[in-house]
Design an enzyme around this catalytic site. Structure first.
Site, PDB file in Angstrom:
ATOM      1  N   GLU A   1      40.237  84.393  59.974  1.00  0.00           N
ATOM      2  CA  GLU A   1      40.408  83.125  59.272  1.00  0.00           C
ATOM      3  C   GLU A   1      41.011  83.338  57.877  1.00  0.00           C
ATOM      4  O   GLU A   1      41.739  82.493  57.372  1.00  0.00           O
ATOM      5  CB  GLU A   1      39.054  82.404  59.190  1.00  0.00           C
ATOM      6  CG  GLU A   1      39.122  80.940  58.849  1.00  0.00           C
ATOM      7  CD  GLU A   1      39.717  80.057  59.939  1.00  0.00           C
ATOM      8  OE1 GLU A   1      39.915  80.531  61.077  1.00  0.00           O
ATOM      9  OE2 GLU A   1      40.014  78.892  59.627  1.00  0.00           O
TER      10      GLU A   1
ATOM     11  N   HIS B   1      48.962  77.795  59.569  1.00  0.00           N
ATOM     12  CA  HIS B   1      47.626  78.343  59.802  1.00  0.00           C
ATOM     13  C   HIS B   1      47.626  79.220  61.067  1.00  0.00           C
ATOM     14  O   HIS B   1      47.234  80.392  61.021  1.00  0.00           O
ATOM     15  CB  HIS B   1      46.637  77.178  59.946  1.00  0.00           C
ATOM     16  CG  HIS B   1      45.217  77.589  60.187  1.00  0.00           C
ATOM     17  ND1 HIS B   1      44.267  77.586  59.202  1.00  0.00           N
ATOM     18  CD2 HIS B   1      44.576  78.005  61.304  1.00  0.00           C
ATOM     19  CE1 HIS B   1      43.108  77.989  59.702  1.00  0.00           C
ATOM     20  NE2 HIS B   1      43.270  78.254  60.986  1.00  0.00           N
ATOM     21  N   GLU B   2      48.107  78.669  62.165  1.00  0.00           N
ATOM     22  CA  GLU B   2      48.088  79.434  63.420  1.00  0.00           C
ATOM     23  C   GLU B   2      49.038  80.627  63.342  1.00  0.00           C
ATOM     24  O   GLU B   2      48.760  81.685  63.903  1.00  0.00           O
ATOM     25  CB  GLU B   2      48.439  78.523  64.606  1.00  0.00           C
ATOM     26  CG  GLU B   2      47.503  77.334  64.822  1.00  0.00           C
ATOM     27  CD  GLU B   2      46.022  77.704  64.915  1.00  0.00           C
ATOM     28  OE1 GLU B   2      45.719  78.859  65.278  1.00  0.00           O
ATOM     29  OE2 GLU B   2      45.169  76.837  64.611  1.00  0.00           O
TER      30      GLU B   2
ATOM     31  N   HIS C   1      47.162  83.404  61.813  1.00  0.00           N
ATOM     32  CA  HIS C   1      46.380  84.121  62.827  1.00  0.00           C
ATOM     33  C   HIS C   1      47.290  85.037  63.648  1.00  0.00           C
ATOM     34  O   HIS C   1      46.967  86.191  63.928  1.00  0.00           O
ATOM     35  CB  HIS C   1      45.709  83.115  63.783  1.00  0.00           C
ATOM     36  CG  HIS C   1      44.470  82.470  63.247  1.00  0.00           C
ATOM     37  ND1 HIS C   1      43.386  83.187  62.811  1.00  0.00           N
ATOM     38  CD2 HIS C   1      44.126  81.155  63.106  1.00  0.00           C
ATOM     39  CE1 HIS C   1      42.426  82.344  62.408  1.00  0.00           C
ATOM     40  NE2 HIS C   1      42.854  81.103  62.577  1.00  0.00           N
TER      41      HIS C   1
END
Lengths: 504, 504
Positions: free
Chosen positions: B298, B267-268, B271
């Site tokens: 997101e 997830h990070e 980003h």
């Protein structure tokens, strides 16, 4: 605006400038510890912007006006009061910072950045000639900056003052000369004995993870507070006191040399204890909330590294601890053998690897060269020859190559001339302070045998740390020890210690 | 000054302001990763000073004048050109930042700091009443700030715009409503089957050191460049793009839950890939060098986490890798069992632990409540009751206590109203983008089976990342997919995926 109001406004301004400085400290620390390679450009831009902002704010004529508005008023009428010391040092810093023209500051910054790159390459290639043109330029600019600052006596004084405010070359040369003569004799004595400590003990296998455990144990015993600081890894160890509550130290681990990280941690923790002991909560941003000189700073690190960490009493407590941690490497090692190994004295080329005795000779050589270079008595091109001639004199061995000689240190490429003597001053002060601490705390060495350093730390806090820049180094030394700067305490300490180890 | 000169001057000013912002990012990252406890006060002072400097510089009337001097000139005549987009967004930001009176900004800062402390305590004690007075105050101040900003329609629009510029509550509510209805049906369908994946597989023993090795392998495969970034540990995972060349991500390791760190890292890293893909080298400091909205941000993290990381094809490649690293825990695990375990769907109280299907229901519930609170249709005191009633409706289970309900998130205490919808928008956009990427790259899923994500990354770089804020989120979405924002692609994706897993 009353003088008191001017003083308060100055305090407010200086606190903000120091806050910016503390941001710089965080960025500098992060650059050397964790920053990925790709972040270098952005970091350089951040640091250069902040440096510009700090310089601009501090050299703003408003700061000069505020200082003037306090000088010669009741606020500073008591000599060495907090207020008087702050104004004394701010005036000193302000005058220095406003004396260099911006063009010279920028050219120095640019040239030293280039020179440091070139130096690193030249050291690797052992190629002094490749470094020479930039070295010449750095030296020219450095002499120009000394001229801008102005000085009494010789140009060296203007530069020395950047690191050791108020010290003069005449004063310290008077102490360094007999120190050198006596050190050369002491070294000859040590080399004349047949005793050779078994240095291989410290060159066994020491797992870096375990070195870290042991290092943190030792730093903790010194009084380093891990709630208010950290220990990390960098290529070149350093201590950075960000501000109240946050002081960072770093080290590097060598799997096959116990000394590097261990005494490095004790050294940096010594610096950190000074930073942690200055009353930053009350005085952050003002000179009294900062260290008084690099020499005094170095006295703290060297004392913990040498007078404490290389003492027999220290190892009476810590060798058993170390044996529990480094089970294999130290299983068969006696206290005497270990004590001998960590105190092994031998002439060597590289300053940062030198033992207690020869370390100062490295410094004195550089100090004498620097002085002559700044007076233009030695041309940059002649540095290798001059270096090697003196090295033979002091150490009794020939320099085999410039990368083991005049190319070994970063300082000159970085424009840090006048910096080296602070290392030797640190050693001198450390011995003088420690001798006094031993007088004041008669059972100090017995406390070490129990791993208890709290009274030593308390003594340092009370006599040295808490003052910050309230007293200049020389005055502080005299106030604490009742004696002027002298090479005798250091020599007495070394003669006694190495006499016992080497049997003379 | 010509319009071109004004634009260049604005670029210069904005770059300096962004450099200060990037310093803030380093300090914020360091605070959460390595800072010792004692450094908190100093860090707070540093950050507050920098925040003040940034605000002061950006709201300086000179900035407004420069923007005005470029508006309606030839420099910005081409719609959505770099220049036009920069001026459009700078005007937007400048107007917003200058609209809040300083007193309100300060009171919000003070109140939210207090409220966050109180909230953390209240959550621990499960004591909504203790939190209520500060929550009421935060809500009052938040509504005041919405009034200062001004809005069309309802106050929510003014706040939503802080995170999702240009979006309106009317527009997204029109998508969220059918999404909620369809999700409730999908959840009922999943719960109606007898299939229950064996979730215990991911709750075995997973050594954090090995999780880090595996996580870095996965992030590297995604395209996260460790020369231009780092992965560290924090309590609350985040991504911080400092600026060109330096993007940091963090995670937390749970020894007995493989999902947390693994999908957290993906997830990070999602980003981070966005941050790394924006043309910061060219446009750092200007809006086009920044992300266009939190929803789009997101969408990138959720796509890598879900459409990639929770796909069967991903695990066809990575499960064998994982088995080599987690030898014991995964020895007996089949692809289907593992795939089922990481995609286990079940209603649960805590949003950040929710599965793909129920996650959006958590968001929609908050969105609807926030909207009513800001319109003063729901009083703060009535939040628990309203929360629990809706929760039963959406999830089919009763909330057992407020710490598992309305007290679970930090956002409201921090004054972040209008923020939640960006999470759901991210999910909607991720599905829409991914469907288009699959159209454009027909063998995309086969590439995943070989651990190859380079074409997906290339597609994202070209279609989304490189634009920065050139297009607002809605326009970007339409430009990339040719479709307006819709809940259909997300629902189609989930219906197909969970239909296969749960057999309907």
């Amino acid at each position: 605006m009353t003088p008191k109001e001017a003083y308060d406004e100055l305090t407010k301004q200086c606190k903000e400038i120091s806050l910016l400085g503390s941001v710089t400290a965080v960025l500098g620390w992060e650059e050397r510890t964790y920053m990925p390679r790709g972040g270098a450009d952005l970091r350089a831009q951040q640091l250069s912007m902040l440096a510009g902002m700090i310089h601009e704010r501090f050299t703003d004529p408003k700061i000069g006006d505020l200082i003037s508005a306090v000088e010669n008023t009741d606020v500073v009428k008591v000599e060495d009061s907090i207020e008087a010391a702050n104004i004394r040092e701010l005036r000193h810093q302000y005058d220095k910072e406003t004396k260099l023209p911006k063009s010279l500051v920028e050219e120095l910054a640019k040239t030293t950045t280039l020179a440091q790159g070139k130096w690193a390459e030249a050291r690797k290639q052992n190629d002094f000639k490749a470094f020479l043109p930039l070295l010449e330029k750095v030296i020219d600019l450095t002499i120009q900056s000394a001229e801008c600052y102005g000085y009494e006596g010789e140009p060296y004084n203007a530069l020395l003052d950047n690191y050791e405010p108020g010290a003069t070359v005449e004063e310290i040369a008077g102490v360094f000369k007999p120190l050198r003569e006596d050190l050369v004799k002491l070294l000859a004595k040590i080399q004349g004995t047949s005793k050779k400590p078994d240095v291989s003990i410290i060159e066994r296998e020491y797992d870096p993870e375990l070195q870290k455990v042991f290092g943190e144990m030792v730093a903790g015993a010194q009084g380093f507070d891990f709630n208010n600081g950290r220990l990390d890894i960098t290529t070149h160890p350093f201590c950075s006191g960000f501000g109240p509550g946050d002081t960072r130290i770093t080290t590097r681990y060598n799997r096959n040399r116990l000394n590097d990280a261990l005494f490095g941690i004790m050294h940096e923790a010594g610096h950190a204890l000074y930073e942690m002991g200055i009353q930053k909560d009350k005085h952050f941003g003002m000179p009294v909330g900062e260290a008084t000189s690099l020499g005094i700073h170095e006295s703290q690190s060297r004392m913990w590294e040498n007078q404490v960490g290389r003492s027999k009493e220290f190892w009476m407590y810590f060798l058993p601890q170390a044996k529990r941690i480094f089970r294999e490497a130290l299983a068969d090692v006696s206290l005497d053998d270990f004590y001998g190994a960590v105190n092994y004295v031998t002439p060597s080329y590289i300053r940062v690897e030198a033992d207690e005795v020869t370390y100062n000779l490295h410094i004195l050589l550089r100090f004498e060269l620097e002085r002559a270079i700044l007076k233009r008595e030695i041309k940059p091109a002649d540095i290798p020859g001059e270096w090697n001639r003196r090295f033979k004199d002091y150490f009794g061995i020939e320099v085999d190559k410039d990368s083991n000689g005049c190319l070994q240190d970063v300082h000159w490429s970085a424009g840090l001339m006048g910096y080296f003597p602070t290392y030797a001053l640190g050693n001198l002060y450390s011995a003088q302070f420690f001798a006094k601490a031993q007088q004041d705390i008669p059972d100090l060495m017995e406390q070490f045998q129990r791993g208890d350093f709290s009274q030593l730390l308390g003594w340092l806090r009370k006599n040295i740390h808490c003052h910050g820049s309230r007293y200049r180094a020389r005055k502080l030394g005299e106030k604490v020890t009742g004696q002027p700067l002298s090479h005798k305490p250091l020599l007495d300490y070394m003669t006694k210690k190495f006499g016992e180890i080497y049997g003379f």
